[in-house]
Design a protein around this motif. Structure first.
Motif, short mmCIF file in Angstrom:
data_model
loop_
_atom_site.label_atom_id
_atom_site.label_comp_id
_atom_site.label_asym_id
_atom_site.label_seq_id
_atom_site.Cartn_x
_atom_site.Cartn_y
_atom_site.Cartn_z
N LYS A 123 -73.50 3.07 -8.61
CA LYS A 123 -72.45 3.99 -9.05
C LYS A 123 -72.16 3.75 -10.53
CE LYS A 123 -69.19 2.91 -6.01
NZ LYS A 123 -67.95 2.94 -5.21
N ILE A 124 -71.73 4.82 -11.19
CA ILE A 124 -71.15 4.69 -12.52
C ILE A 124 -69.83 5.45 -12.48
CG2 ILE A 124 -73.32 4.43 -13.78
CD1 ILE A 124 -72.99 7.38 -14.64
N GLY A 125 -68.91 5.05 -13.33
CA GLY A 125 -67.63 5.74 -13.37
C GLY A 125 -66.78 5.25 -14.51
N ASN A 126 -65.68 5.94 -14.72
CA ASN A 126 -64.70 5.51 -15.72
C ASN A 126 -63.94 4.33 -15.14
OD1 ASN A 126 -65.24 7.61 -17.57
ND2 ASN A 126 -63.99 9.00 -16.36
N VAL A 127 -63.58 3.41 -16.00
CA VAL A 127 -62.87 2.23 -15.52
C VAL A 127 -61.65 1.98 -16.40
CG1 VAL A 127 -64.23 0.56 -16.86
CG2 VAL A 127 -63.18 -0.16 -14.75
N LEU A 128 -60.59 1.56 -15.76
CA LEU A 128 -59.37 1.17 -16.45
C LEU A 128 -59.16 -0.31 -16.15
CD1 LEU A 128 -56.78 1.88 -18.01
CD2 LEU A 128 -55.75 2.45 -15.82
N VAL A 129 -59.16 -1.14 -17.20
CA VAL A 129 -58.95 -2.57 -17.05
C VAL A 129 -57.63 -2.90 -17.74
CG1 VAL A 129 -59.82 -4.87 -17.54
CG2 VAL A 129 -61.42 -3.02 -17.08
N GLN A 130 -56.72 -3.50 -16.97
CA GLN A 130 -55.42 -3.86 -17.52
C GLN A 130 -55.02 -5.19 -16.92
OE1 GLN A 130 -52.40 -0.97 -16.73
NE2 GLN A 130 -51.12 -1.67 -18.41
N ASP A 131 -54.75 -6.16 -17.80
CA ASP A 131 -54.45 -7.53 -17.39
C ASP A 131 -55.59 -8.03 -16.51
OD1 ASP A 131 -52.03 -7.50 -18.80
OD2 ASP A 131 -50.99 -6.60 -17.11
N ASN A 132 -55.31 -8.36 -15.27
CA ASN A 132 -56.35 -8.86 -14.38
C ASN A 132 -56.67 -7.85 -13.28
OD1 ASN A 132 -58.21 -10.81 -13.78
ND2 ASN A 132 -56.85 -11.97 -12.45
N ASN A 133 -56.43 -6.57 -13.55
CA ASN A 133 -56.70 -5.50 -12.59
C ASN A 133 -57.72 -4.54 -13.16
OD1 ASN A 133 -54.69 -6.29 -10.67
ND2 ASN A 133 -53.15 -5.48 -12.06
N TRP A 134 -58.50 -3.94 -12.29
CA TRP A 134 -59.46 -2.93 -12.72
C TRP A 134 -59.46 -1.81 -11.69
CZ3 TRP A 134 -60.61 -7.94 -11.43
CH2 TRP A 134 -61.21 -8.14 -10.20
N GLN A 135 -59.70 -0.61 -12.19
CA GLN A 135 -59.71 0.55 -11.31
C GLN A 135 -60.85 1.46 -11.74
OE1 GLN A 135 -56.09 2.81 -11.47
NE2 GLN A 135 -56.76 4.26 -9.93
N LEU A 136 -61.66 1.87 -10.78
CA LEU A 136 -62.78 2.77 -11.02
C LEU A 136 -62.39 4.16 -10.54
CD1 LEU A 136 -65.82 2.75 -11.91
CD2 LEU A 136 -66.37 2.56 -9.50
N PHE A 137 -62.61 5.17 -11.38
CA PHE A 137 -62.32 6.54 -10.98
C PHE A 137 -63.37 7.47 -11.55
CE2 PHE A 137 -59.90 5.38 -14.69
CZ PHE A 137 -60.03 6.45 -15.56
N ASP A 138 -63.43 8.68 -11.04
CA ASP A 138 -64.46 9.66 -11.41
C ASP A 138 -65.86 9.08 -11.22
OD1 ASP A 138 -62.50 11.46 -12.12
OD2 ASP A 138 -62.54 10.90 -14.24
N GLU A 139 -66.02 8.26 -10.17
CA GLU A 139 -67.32 7.63 -9.99
C GLU A 139 -68.32 8.60 -9.37
OE1 GLU A 139 -65.12 6.06 -6.24
OE2 GLU A 139 -64.55 6.35 -8.30
N LYS A 140 -69.59 8.34 -9.65
CA LYS A 140 -70.65 9.14 -9.04
C LYS A 140 -71.82 8.22 -8.73
CE LYS A 140 -73.44 10.78 -12.86
NZ LYS A 140 -74.06 11.91 -13.49
N TRP A 141 -72.50 8.54 -7.65
CA TRP A 141 -73.68 7.78 -7.25
C TRP A 141 -74.87 8.25 -8.06
CZ3 TRP A 141 -73.82 3.51 -4.41
CH2 TRP A 141 -72.72 3.23 -3.60
N CYS A 142 -75.70 7.31 -8.49
CA CYS A 142 -76.94 7.61 -9.21
C CYS A 142 -78.10 7.08 -8.38
CB CYS A 142 -76.95 6.93 -10.57
SG CYS A 142 -75.65 7.48 -11.66
N LYS A 143 -79.17 7.84 -8.34
CA LYS A 143 -80.36 7.42 -7.60
C LYS A 143 -81.54 7.42 -8.55
CE LYS A 143 -83.10 8.41 -3.54
NZ LYS A 143 -83.31 9.27 -2.38
N CYS A 144 -82.32 6.35 -8.51
CA CYS A 144 -83.51 6.26 -9.35
C CYS A 144 -84.53 7.30 -8.89
CB CYS A 144 -84.12 4.87 -9.28
SG CYS A 144 -83.07 3.60 -9.97
N GLN A 145 -85.16 7.94 -9.87
CA GLN A 145 -86.17 8.96 -9.60
C GLN A 145 -87.47 8.53 -10.28
OE1 GLN A 145 -84.47 12.56 -11.18
NE2 GLN A 145 -82.51 12.13 -10.23
N PRO A 146 -88.25 7.66 -9.61
CA PRO A 146 -89.47 7.14 -10.23
C PRO A 146 -90.45 8.27 -10.58
CG PRO A 146 -89.03 6.05 -8.14
CD PRO A 146 -88.06 7.17 -8.27
N LEU A 147 -91.23 8.02 -11.63
CA LEU A 147 -92.26 8.98 -12.01
C LEU A 147 -93.36 8.96 -10.95
CD1 LEU A 147 -92.56 8.18 -15.81
CD2 LEU A 147 -91.38 10.10 -14.75
N SER A 148 -93.92 10.11 -10.66
CA SER A 148 -94.97 10.14 -9.63
C SER A 148 -96.35 10.02 -10.23
CB SER A 148 -94.89 11.41 -8.82
OG SER A 148 -94.70 12.53 -9.63
#
Length: 148
Positions: A123-148
């Motif tokens: 997954k990749i996504g936007n992250v908010l890090v504040q003090d000792n907390n982190w929050q992931l939002f707007d995440e999306k799954w990524c899949k590798c697409q090997p060359l054939s």
């Protein structure tokens, strides 16, 4: 800021390796300093992530700048050209009083033989890090697409 987040199975695998490495490091050191685990096991970056990913793999863990790191090598494809992206997941840091430069070399074949460790989805996504907390939002799954 953005984050690269491995899937749950990969996070469990990385956490087991993290525990082994930190345990070995701490068993051979004086009490003035020690290694502590760092969470989350995410890589943080601040650039636009490419759409087409060919491969993604974790390289052998390294120790640099008093941090333990899982290097991540990602190869993307844009305009028919391959581009290498290097990310780092910090999984441990040194706490305490350090008087000289430290070195640590991974001698365990049990751990070395696990790498490189290829993954197909993450997954990749936007992250908010504040003090000792982190929050992931707007995440999306990524899949590798090997060359054939």
């Amino acid at each position: 800021m953005f984050a690269f987040v491995p899937g749950k199975d990969v996070l469990l695998f990385l956490a087991k390796i993290q525990k082994k490495i930190i345990s070995v490091f701490n068993s051979n050191r004086p009490a003035k300093f020690f290694a502590a685990p760092v969470f989350p096991l995410w890589a943080f970056f601040d650039f636009a992530f490419p759409e087409k990913i060919i491969s993604c793999e974790f390289l052998e863990p390294v120790f640099k700048d008093e941090k333990f790191i899982f290097p991540v090598k990602i190869i993307s494809l844009k305009d028919e050209k391959e581009k290498l992206i290097n990310l780092e997941i910090v999984f441990g840091k040194i706490l305490g009083e350090i008087k000289s430069s430290l070195e640590f070399h991974l001698d365990s074949d049990e751990i070395k033989n696990c790498f490189p460790y290829k993954i197909r989805v993450f997954k990749i996504g936007n992250v908010l890090v504040q003090d000792n907390n982190w929050q992931l939002f707007d995440e999306k799954w990524c899949k590798c697409q090997p060359l054939s």
